[in-house]
Enzyme design. Structure first.
Site, PDB file in Angstrom:
ATOM      1  N   GLY A  46       3.511  -7.817   4.078  1.00 51.58           N
ATOM      2  CA  GLY A  46       3.716  -7.251   5.404  1.00 51.58           C
ATOM      3  C   GLY A  46       3.914  -5.755   5.447  1.00 51.58           C
ATOM      4  N   CYS A  47       3.818  -5.100   4.309  1.00 48.64           N
ATOM      5  CA  CYS A  47       3.961  -3.644   4.288  1.00 48.64           C
ATOM      6  C   CYS A  47       2.569  -3.017   4.372  1.00 48.64           C
ATOM      7  CB  CYS A  47       4.636  -3.180   3.001  1.00 48.64           C
ATOM      8  SG  CYS A  47       6.331  -3.742   2.829  1.00 48.64           S
ATOM      9  N   SER A  48       2.446  -1.913   5.093  1.00 44.39           N
ATOM     10  CA  SER A  48       1.144  -1.253   5.188  1.00 44.39           C
ATOM     11  C   SER A  48       0.780  -0.601   3.849  1.00 44.39           C
ATOM     12  CB  SER A  48       1.132  -0.232   6.314  1.00 44.39           C
ATOM     13  OG  SER A  48       2.113   0.742   6.112  1.00 44.39           O
TER      14      SER A  48
END
Length: 134
Positions: A46-48
């Site tokens: 979920g981290c860019s």
């Protein structure tokens, strides 16, 4: 005052550009994470940016987290998150409200949503890890 409180005091005093620099400097202070630990199992979803977190246990039973990111500001955010839990027992970590500790930094107002979208996932991973060690 804790190092975390000292950093907040400095952060609160700085303008936006210097706040970025402070976060980048915090990230640079993280111990180097071995490349072998940067894999799918340690990747925070979920981290860019790519973010990896790996727990280790100290001789006294406290937890220490190795972490890294391919983005310098994100790495600084990870360093800030870890300051609130590093070298604490699993029981103590499970009691820390990391989100509340980060609230004074107001990261969502200071940084783009791309930079902050993974913070809840980092926090959840750390909390889940502490629960597994209990």
């Amino acid at each position: 005052m804790s190092k975390f409180d000292d950093i907040y005091e400095e952060y609160d005093f700085l303008d936006a550009d210097d706040r970025y620099r402070l976060l980048i400097d915090l990230g640079r202070e993280l111990p180097e994470m071995p490349e072998a630990l940067k894999n799918d199992a340690t990747l925070v979803r979920g981290c860019s940016a790519s973010v990896w977190v790996y727990p280790t246990q100290n001789d006294d039973g406290s937890l220490n987290f190795l972490a890294d990111s391919n983005a310098s500001i994100t790495k600084g955010i990870i360093a800030l998150v870890l300051l609130s839990v590093q070298n604490k027992s699993a029981a103590d970590i499970s009691k820390v409200d990391i989100k509340e500790k980060l609230a004074p930094f107001n990261l969502t107002a200071q940084l783009s949503s791309n930079r902050t979208q993974g913070i809840p996932n980092m926090i959840a991973l750390i909390q889940e890890t502490a629960k597994r060690y209990l």
